[in-house]
Write a protein that holds these residues in place. Sequence first.
Motif, PDB file in Angstrom:
ATOM      1  N   ASP A 101       0.823  -1.222   0.000  1.00  0.00           N
ATOM      2  CA  ASP A 101       0.000   0.000   0.000  1.00  0.00           C
ATOM      3  C   ASP A 101       0.850   1.262   0.000  1.00  0.00           C
ATOM      4  O   ASP A 101       0.436   2.304  -0.522  1.00  0.00           O
ATOM      5  N   GLU A 102       2.054   1.201   0.589  1.00  0.00           N
ATOM      6  CA  GLU A 102       2.920   2.371   0.647  1.00  0.00           C
ATOM      7  C   GLU A 102       3.747   2.550  -0.625  1.00  0.00           C
ATOM      8  O   GLU A 102       4.307   3.624  -0.859  1.00  0.00           O
ATOM      9  N   ALA A 104       4.600   3.162  -4.423  1.00  0.00           N
ATOM     10  CA  ALA A 104       4.044   3.778  -5.625  1.00  0.00           C
ATOM     11  C   ALA A 104       4.214   2.822  -6.799  1.00  0.00           C
ATOM     12  O   ALA A 104       5.070   1.924  -6.761  1.00  0.00           O
ATOM     13  N   PRO A 105       3.414   2.962  -7.854  1.00  0.00           N
ATOM     14  CA  PRO A 105       3.635   2.136  -9.043  1.00  0.00           C
ATOM     15  C   PRO A 105       5.084   2.234  -9.522  1.00  0.00           C
ATOM     16  O   PRO A 105       5.643   3.325  -9.617  1.00  0.00           O
ATOM     17  N   GLY A 106       5.694   1.094  -9.748  1.00  0.00           N
ATOM     18  CA  GLY A 106       7.101   1.029 -10.137  1.00  0.00           C
ATOM     19  C   GLY A 106       8.034   0.772  -8.978  1.00  0.00           C
ATOM     20  O   GLY A 106       9.178   0.345  -9.183  1.00  0.00           O
ATOM     21  N   ALA A 107       7.561   1.038  -7.741  1.00  0.00           N
ATOM     22  CA  ALA A 107       8.373   0.767  -6.550  1.00  0.00           C
ATOM     23  C   ALA A 107       8.172  -0.685  -6.115  1.00  0.00           C
ATOM     24  O   ALA A 107       7.346  -1.416  -6.664  1.00  0.00           O
ATOM     25  N   THR A 108       8.912  -1.111  -5.092  1.00  0.00           N
ATOM     26  CA  THR A 108       8.890  -2.517  -4.703  1.00  0.00           C
ATOM     27  C   THR A 108       8.165  -2.733  -3.378  1.00  0.00           C
ATOM     28  O   THR A 108       8.052  -1.832  -2.547  1.00  0.00           O
ATOM     29  N   PHE A 109       7.684  -3.962  -3.223  1.00  0.00           N
ATOM     30  CA  PHE A 109       7.100  -4.432  -1.962  1.00  0.00           C
ATOM     31  C   PHE A 109       7.609  -5.836  -1.722  1.00  0.00           C
ATOM     32  O   PHE A 109       8.295  -6.427  -2.578  1.00  0.00           O
ATOM     33  N   LEU A 110       7.283  -6.417  -0.551  1.00  0.00           N
ATOM     34  CA  LEU A 110       7.930  -7.652  -0.124  1.00  0.00           C
ATOM     35  C   LEU A 110       6.940  -8.806  -0.009  1.00  0.00           C
ATOM     36  O   LEU A 110       5.832  -8.642   0.509  1.00  0.00           O
ATOM     37  N   LYS A 111       7.357  -9.973  -0.511  1.00  0.00           N
ATOM     38  CA  LYS A 111       6.685 -11.244  -0.235  1.00  0.00           C
ATOM     39  C   LYS A 111       7.758 -12.208   0.262  1.00  0.00           C
ATOM     40  O   LYS A 111       8.637 -12.632  -0.501  1.00  0.00           O
ATOM     41  N   ARG A 118       7.662  -5.859  -7.829  1.00  0.00           N
ATOM     42  CA  ARG A 118       7.429  -4.493  -8.290  1.00  0.00           C
ATOM     43  C   ARG A 118       5.934  -4.235  -8.474  1.00  0.00           C
ATOM     44  O   ARG A 118       5.250  -4.994  -9.167  1.00  0.00           O
ATOM     45  N   ARG A 119       5.456  -3.167  -7.808  1.00  0.00           N
ATOM     46  CA  ARG A 119       4.058  -2.793  -7.978  1.00  0.00           C
ATOM     47  C   ARG A 119       3.850  -2.247  -9.387  1.00  0.00           C
ATOM     48  O   ARG A 119       4.598  -1.375  -9.850  1.00  0.00           O
ATOM     49  N   ALA A 120       2.811  -2.727 -10.066  1.00  0.00           N
ATOM     50  CA  ALA A 120       2.627  -2.386 -11.477  1.00  0.00           C
ATOM     51  C   ALA A 120       1.789  -1.135 -11.693  1.00  0.00           C
ATOM     52  O   ALA A 120       2.037  -0.376 -12.631  1.00  0.00           O
ATOM     53  N   ASP A 121       0.772  -0.908 -10.820  1.00  0.00           N
ATOM     54  CA  ASP A 121      -0.178   0.172 -11.076  1.00  0.00           C
ATOM     55  C   ASP A 121      -0.879   0.543  -9.772  1.00  0.00           C
ATOM     56  O   ASP A 121      -0.435   0.161  -8.689  1.00  0.00           O
ATOM     57  N   ASP A 122      -1.995   1.276  -9.891  1.00  0.00           N
ATOM     58  CA  ASP A 122      -2.729   1.738  -8.708  1.00  0.00           C
ATOM     59  C   ASP A 122      -3.741   0.728  -8.190  1.00  0.00           C
ATOM     60  O   ASP A 122      -4.426   1.000  -7.195  1.00  0.00           O
ATOM     61  N   LYS A 123      -3.865  -0.419  -8.823  1.00  0.00           N
ATOM     62  CA  LYS A 123      -4.856  -1.412  -8.398  1.00  0.00           C
ATOM     63  C   LYS A 123      -4.441  -2.052  -7.078  1.00  0.00           C
ATOM     64  O   LYS A 123      -3.253  -2.164  -6.778  1.00  0.00           O
ATOM     65  N   PRO A 124      -5.420  -2.489  -6.267  1.00  0.00           N
ATOM     66  CA  PRO A 124      -5.085  -3.175  -5.007  1.00  0.00           C
ATOM     67  C   PRO A 124      -4.278  -4.447  -5.261  1.00  0.00           C
ATOM     68  O   PRO A 124      -4.331  -5.026  -6.351  1.00  0.00           O
TER      69      PRO A 124
END
Length: 328
Positions: A101-102, A104-111, A118-124
């Motif tokens: 959630d934090e 932005a599109p293009g930034a990374t998150f963790l699994k 990499r987050r692709a867009d504004d979708k949940p």
Amino acid sequence: MTVALALLLAAAAPTGELSNGRISLSYYLPDAAAGYYRGTRFDWAGLVSRLEYRGQRFYGPWYDRIDPAVRDFTDTPDAITVGTNSSAMGPAEEFAAIGYDEAAPGATFLKIGVGLLRRADDKPYNQFRSYDVADAGQWSVAADRRHVSFTQTLRDRGSGYGYVYTKTLRLVAGKAELRVEHVLRNTGQRMIAADVYSHNFLVTGLNTGPDFAITAPYAITNAPPRSAALATVTGHRVGFTRPLTPGERVFMPVEGKGPYDFRVENLRTGAGFTVKGDRPIERVVLWSIRTTISLEPFIAIRAAPGQETRWSYRYRYFAPASRRRPRH
């Protein structure tokens, strides 16, 4: 990727074997280039493709084919087709997405168990969607006859996330018991906190139906929702009203208060397993289709920077000493 190519890759994927003289099992090795599972939903470590005890098989493919174009799965009279992200087997685990959630599109998150995505867009966030893997870290494996340990090292390269995660499958000497042990050490600058559950894809070769029962350590307080009219709740037990057919599924919470201590069994054949965890339960979900029964207990993990957390599950399998192989 075509369906035929996906199946070919699965057949050629690197594997390993464990045995303690009572249980034998096969597992897949995590491998970004040639591994069986390279989706972005489940932990890559510890996927069990086969576990046998006294001639009874407990895990295996619950689907007939893989198609990357499928979102989750489809179940028709001809075949069950699964998407890449859902093509896990055995006591597969899924961690919640961290930092999505934090980002932005293009930034990374963790699994955890997959890496930085990499987050692709504004979708949940969507667990069935495939995300680009920005950094899968480095995997190492250590094994002997009765145990295998998978270690993923993800370095903090500016994202704030870093960890060393080790998952061990251990067969206990002289027992029909599998222990799944975890150690997570936070080496980054950001908190790691997430729910995790084991999907527990039980596959016995028998159709899901009234012969099966799931027993909780507590009185189950919810009735099956209308969408789960194929299920019934009596005291501590969930059962099925009739055999499930193509396209039918049961999806329901199993509410109540008690320890992590469950039993899944076929009352006719006398085969099944118990599972005990050493963490408090956050919630429990039951998901079943005609080929598999999946009891999914969720727990919470948390590790501040520099801290380490551990948790484990203990599976005990049972089956009659002599039995006829079930008809498929």
